[in-house]
Design a protein around this motif. Structure first.
Motif, short mmCIF file in Angstrom:
data_model
loop_
_atom_site.label_atom_id
_atom_site.label_comp_id
_atom_site.label_asym_id
_atom_site.label_seq_id
_atom_site.Cartn_x
_atom_site.Cartn_y
_atom_site.Cartn_z
N ARG A 1 0.83 -1.21 0.00
CA ARG A 1 0.00 0.00 0.00
C ARG A 1 0.86 1.26 0.00
NH1 ARG A 1 -5.47 0.59 3.59
NH2 ARG A 1 -5.72 -1.51 2.72
N SER A 2 1.89 1.25 -0.80
CA SER A 2 2.75 2.40 -0.95
C SER A 2 2.90 2.69 -2.45
CB SER A 2 4.12 2.14 -0.30
OG SER A 2 4.89 3.32 -0.27
N LEU A 3 3.82 3.57 -2.79
CA LEU A 3 4.01 3.98 -4.18
C LEU A 3 5.41 4.55 -4.31
CD1 LEU A 3 2.07 4.01 -6.66
CD2 LEU A 3 1.74 6.43 -6.24
N ASP A 4 5.97 4.48 -5.51
CA ASP A 4 7.31 5.03 -5.75
C ASP A 4 7.32 5.73 -7.11
OD1 ASP A 4 9.96 5.68 -5.98
OD2 ASP A 4 10.69 3.79 -5.17
N LEU A 5 7.31 7.06 -7.07
CA LEU A 5 7.35 7.86 -8.29
C LEU A 5 8.77 8.30 -8.63
CD1 LEU A 5 4.20 10.14 -7.82
CD2 LEU A 5 4.40 7.99 -9.07
N SER A 6 9.76 7.77 -7.95
CA SER A 6 11.14 8.19 -8.20
C SER A 6 11.90 7.20 -9.07
CB SER A 6 11.88 8.37 -6.87
OG SER A 6 12.05 7.13 -6.20
N VAL A 7 11.27 6.08 -9.50
CA VAL A 7 12.03 5.03 -10.17
C VAL A 7 12.62 5.52 -11.50
CG1 VAL A 7 10.84 3.11 -9.07
CG2 VAL A 7 9.87 4.12 -11.15
N GLY A 8 11.90 6.37 -12.23
CA GLY A 8 12.45 6.88 -13.48
C GLY A 8 13.68 7.74 -13.24
N TYR A 9 13.67 8.53 -12.20
CA TYR A 9 14.81 9.38 -11.86
C TYR A 9 15.97 8.54 -11.34
CZ TYR A 9 11.14 12.90 -12.14
OH TYR A 9 10.10 13.68 -12.56
N VAL A 10 15.66 7.50 -10.57
CA VAL A 10 16.71 6.60 -10.08
C VAL A 10 17.37 5.88 -11.26
CG1 VAL A 10 17.19 4.55 -8.69
CG2 VAL A 10 15.63 6.30 -7.84
N ALA A 11 16.57 5.47 -12.25
CA ALA A 11 17.14 4.83 -13.43
C ALA A 11 18.05 5.78 -14.18
CB ALA A 11 16.01 4.33 -14.34
N ALA A 12 17.65 7.04 -14.32
CA ALA A 12 18.49 8.03 -15.00
C ALA A 12 19.79 8.25 -14.26
CB ALA A 12 17.73 9.35 -15.14
N LEU A 13 19.71 8.40 -12.93
CA LEU A 13 20.93 8.57 -12.13
C LEU A 13 21.81 7.34 -12.22
CD1 LEU A 13 22.55 10.22 -10.06
CD2 LEU A 13 21.15 9.18 -8.26
N SER A 14 21.21 6.16 -12.29
CA SER A 14 21.99 4.92 -12.37
C SER A 14 22.79 4.83 -13.66
CB SER A 14 21.05 3.71 -12.26
OG SER A 14 20.39 3.70 -11.01
N THR A 15 22.23 5.33 -14.76
CA THR A 15 23.01 5.33 -16.01
C THR A 15 24.26 6.19 -15.88
OG1 THR A 15 21.82 7.22 -16.98
CG2 THR A 15 20.88 5.03 -17.32
N VAL A 16 24.11 7.31 -15.20
CA VAL A 16 25.26 8.22 -15.03
C VAL A 16 26.31 7.59 -14.11
CG1 VAL A 16 25.97 10.47 -14.14
CG2 VAL A 16 23.86 10.26 -15.47
N VAL A 17 25.86 7.03 -13.00
CA VAL A 17 26.80 6.41 -12.06
C VAL A 17 27.54 5.26 -12.74
CG1 VAL A 17 26.99 5.12 -9.90
CG2 VAL A 17 25.46 7.10 -10.05
#
Length: 359
Positions: free
Chosen positions: A73-89
């Protein structure tokens, strides 16, 4: 009509939600193949099959993690931003050196796990709404990427690019990895205590707490795993691009992941569903995208059709849930109810005392 409804309800109860989703997937494939064939093309060519599986892998990674979060019963709207940051890292850490691949993968997934941990702690300890907490995290990441990077960042060695570009037959390696992780997620939910607790917390956190479950731990664990899966998606994107790409977050991956999860039969308010249905939802969306690209449909019309299909599917699922719960419990045979009760019977008269007895 009544017989049709009865048969459909019987089929729904026999197959379950996950079975119905896979039945819908088979129907979508069949209808799509016939529709594309009527337009003079073929859907089941090798190129289209590869395209379908390629599209499913990226969305699958994100949707698997999103399923765990929504079950709580939660939600995560940051996954797209985490994926973008992961490409850079990944690009900056690997720096085109094959010997730094393991370091790059570890740094990427480790940072993603820390972001998920931060999301979970903010939601559980500070009592911030998951929508606001994860959206705020995503905006922080977006601000950092926009101010620090103006273009591609780093370089991915050719040895790691095989993760996103190579395939075994018509199956991309990334899709096989996604399916393996999906199986592990199913086993995690069904065989581990934390997996059971995720369902319990999503169903009713207060009841779970009274049953001895610490509601914070499953929620934090789900957010950590969700961000790690977003990190895996970022590694896949980096392997395809050959470098870090800061503009990945513009593609709306988080909304597609939520659509795939809900389309796969997971209840948006938590407690019901699973990863197996999510995989079917991912393949349904991937099939639709492949059909639209094969027919050359305008991108705007494509989004309208996808949104309409998702809304219709979720509405039908919600209607079936209501129909399943609206059952006469007192009169399961369908017969007429008993006659209305009359006035209450008079109280029984006291029994006469036995001869010679005392009160």
């Amino acid at each position: 009509m009544t017989r049709v409804l009865t048969a459909s309800r019987a089929l729904s109860s026999r197959l379950g939600t996950t079975g119905l989703v896979y039945l819908a997937l088979a129907g979508v494939l069949l209808v799509s193949a016939v529709f594309v064939a009527a337009r003079g093309a073929s859907l089941l060519t090798a190129a289209n099959t590869v395209d379908l599986f390629t599209r499913s892998s990226l969305l699958g990674f994100l949707a698997i993690g999103m399923t765990l979060v929504i079950l709580c019963r939660s939600l995560d709207l940051s996954v797209g931003y985490v994926a973008a940051l992961s490409t850079v890292v990944a690009g900056l850490t690997m720096a085109g050196d094959p010997s730094r691949i393991l370091l790059g993968v570890g740094a990427t997934l480790g940072l993603a796990a820390l972001i998920g941990l931060a999301n979970g702690l903010v939601i559980t300890r500070l009592r911030v709404n998951p929508f606001i907490a994860t959206l705020g995290t995503g905006l922080v990441i977006k601000g950092y990427l926009d101010t620090q990077f103006q273009g591609p960042a780093g370089s991915i060695p050719a040895a790691f690019q095989t993760f996103g570009l190579s395939r075994i037959g018509v199956f991309p390696v990334s899709t096989l990895v996604m399916l393996v992780l999906a199986v592990l997620a199913v086993l995690y939910l069904r065989r581990t205590r934390t997996g059971f607790h995720m369902y319990a917390v999503g169903g009713d956190s207060e009841v779970a707490r009274l049953s001895g479950v610490r509601p914070e731990l499953p929620v934090i664990t789900a957010h950590v795993l969700c961000s790690v899966m977003a990190g895996v998606a970022g590694l896949l994107l980096a392997s395809r691009f050959g470098t870090g790409n800061t503009l990945v977050y513009n593609n709306g991956y988080e909304l597609e992941a939520i659509a795939a999860v809900v389309l796969g039969g997971t209840y948006l308010l938590g407690g019901r569903g699973g990863v197996a249905g999510t995989v079917a939802g991912v393949f349904i969306l991937a099939t639709l995208d492949t059909v639209f690209n094969t027919l050359g449909i305008d991108p705007f019309v494509k989004d309208v059709l996808r949104g309409t299909i998702v809304i219709a599917a979720v509405a039908l699922y919600a209607r079936s849930q209501i129909s399943r719960t609206a059952v006469r419990v007192r009169f399961p045979s369908g017969g007429a109810p008993p006659p209305a009760a009359g006035p209450p019977d008079p109280p029984p008269s006291p029994e006469p005392l036995a001869q010679g007895g005392k009160r």
